[in-house]
Write an enzyme that holds these catalytic residues in place. Structure first.
Site, PDB file in Angstrom:
ATOM      1  N   LYS A  11      33.981  34.020  55.037  1.00 13.18           N
ATOM      2  CA  LYS A  11      33.367  32.671  54.571  1.00 13.18           C
ATOM      3  C   LYS A  11      31.878  33.010  55.453  1.00 13.18           C
ATOM      4  CE  LYS A  11      37.004  29.541  54.036  1.00 13.18           C
ATOM      5  NZ  LYS A  11      37.788  28.434  54.548  1.00 13.18           N
ATOM      6  N   TYR A  51      36.731  24.867  44.741  1.00 15.25           N
ATOM      7  CA  TYR A  51      37.597  24.011  45.568  1.00 15.25           C
ATOM      8  C   TYR A  51      37.823  22.721  44.825  1.00 15.25           C
ATOM      9  CZ  TYR A  51      37.158  26.798  49.968  1.00 15.25           C
ATOM     10  OH  TYR A  51      37.467  27.801  50.781  1.00 15.25           O
ATOM     11  N   PHE A  59      36.770  16.217  53.307  1.00 15.51           N
ATOM     12  CA  PHE A  59      35.555  17.022  53.812  1.00 15.51           C
ATOM     13  C   PHE A  59      35.184  17.963  52.608  1.00 15.51           C
ATOM     14  CE2 PHE A  59      40.089  18.292  54.007  1.00 15.51           C
ATOM     15  CZ  PHE A  59      40.058  19.401  53.214  1.00 15.51           C
ATOM     16  N   ARG A  87      48.194  35.417  54.016  1.00 16.01           N
ATOM     17  CA  ARG A  87      48.136  34.216  54.837  1.00 16.01           C
ATOM     18  C   ARG A  87      48.600  34.221  56.209  1.00 16.01           C
ATOM     19  NH1 ARG A  87      45.598  29.831  52.435  1.00 16.01           N
ATOM     20  NH2 ARG A  87      46.865  28.465  54.230  1.00 16.01           N
ATOM     21  N   THR A  93      44.945  27.124  59.320  1.00 20.96           N
ATOM     22  CA  THR A  93      43.709  26.459  58.794  1.00 20.96           C
ATOM     23  C   THR A  93      42.905  25.904  60.090  1.00 20.96           C
ATOM     24  OG1 THR A  93      44.978  25.664  56.971  1.00 20.96           O
ATOM     25  CG2 THR A  93      42.569  24.817  57.610  1.00 20.96           C
ATOM     26  N   ARG A 104      41.966  33.817  62.067  1.00 19.99           N
ATOM     27  CA  ARG A 104      41.003  32.598  62.451  1.00 19.99           C
ATOM     28  C   ARG A 104      41.338  32.392  64.131  1.00 19.99           C
ATOM     29  NH1 ARG A 104      43.491  29.298  57.237  1.00 19.99           N
ATOM     30  NH2 ARG A 104      41.594  29.396  56.121  1.00 19.99           N
ATOM     31  N   ASN A 114      36.294  28.316  59.259  1.00 23.67           N
ATOM     32  CA  ASN A 114      37.332  29.086  59.749  1.00 23.67           C
ATOM     33  C   ASN A 114      37.490  30.505  59.042  1.00 23.67           C
ATOM     34  OD1 ASN A 114      38.080  28.328  57.131  1.00 23.67           O
ATOM     35  ND2 ASN A 114      39.758  27.101  57.630  1.00 23.67           N
ATOM     36  N   HIS A 117      39.115  32.659  53.431  1.00 22.70           N
ATOM     37  CA  HIS A 117      40.082  32.050  52.511  1.00 22.70           C
ATOM     38  C   HIS A 117      40.943  32.796  51.973  1.00 22.70           C
ATOM     39  CE1 HIS A 117      40.987  29.631  48.902  1.00 22.70           C
ATOM     40  NE2 HIS A 117      41.197  30.764  48.404  1.00 22.70           N
ATOM     41  N   GLU A 128      41.947  32.377  40.906  1.00 22.65           N
ATOM     42  CA  GLU A 128      40.716  32.509  41.830  1.00 22.65           C
ATOM     43  C   GLU A 128      40.166  33.918  41.626  1.00 22.65           C
ATOM     44  OE1 GLU A 128      42.319  29.361  45.424  1.00 22.65           O
ATOM     45  OE2 GLU A 128      42.343  31.728  45.715  1.00 22.65           O
TER      46      GLU A 128
END
Ligand code: ADP
Ligand code: MG
Length: 140
Positions: A11, A51, A59, A87, A93, A104, A114, A117, A128
């Site tokens: 990100k 998203y 948010f 993950r 998150t 993270r 964070n 993704h 995706e």
């Protein structure tokens, strides 16, 4: 166990701080192969479509602004149980809740910024991946 593919995004908070290499190191150390990768900049509309599942969350607007604010690196990861393995290496998150050693925990600035993704299941991974990559870009 089966070989899977998952979509990962580095990100804007992480590309801005030159963390692409450090994050890729963690991904590769976890046994995942980066089989496709490119640095792109999203429009807010493109981020919004990606998203869309979060459209009703408070948010959503802030998230779309953030994802369109600076370049991101999109990548396809492949490996045994790649979705779950990624993950795990990402961490929770909210970085405050992330386990030690996760991306993270080490790099995220906040629950919003964070750093990464990762797809959360086989259906979302397929959508995706196809959102960002054509078949010709899957070089292995
Ligand atoms: P994850 O990225 O771990 O799958 P979600 O799918 O729940 O988490 O949320 C998508 C993204 O939205 C998060 O990675 C984060 O950037 C942002 N986000 C989630 N919860 C919040 C929140 N409470 N406040 C601000 N941004 C959030
Ligand atoms: Mg998610």
């Amino acid at each position: 166990m089966s070989v899977q593919r998952t979509l990962s995004i580095i990100k804007p908070d992480a590309t801005r701080r030159n963390l692409t290499g450090a994050i890729n190191n963690k991904i590769e150390k976890a046994g995942l192969r980066i089989i496709a990768q490119k640095r792109i900049k999203l429009s807010k509309e493109q981020a919004g479509i990606f998203y869309l599942v979060h459209k009703e969350r408070p948010f959503y607007d802030e998230l779309c602004d953030f994802m369109a604010s600076e370049p991101i690196v999109v990548q396809i990861l492949e490996g045994e149980d790649a979705i779950l393995v990624n993950r795990k290496v990402m961490g929770a998150t909210n970085p405050v809740e992330a386990e030690a050693g996760t991306i993270r925990k080490e790099f995220a600035l906040s629950i919003g910024e964070n750093s990464v993704h990762g797809s959360d299941g086989e259906t979302t991974a397929a959508f995706e991946i196809s959102y960002f990559f054509s078949g010709l870009e899957l070089v292995g």
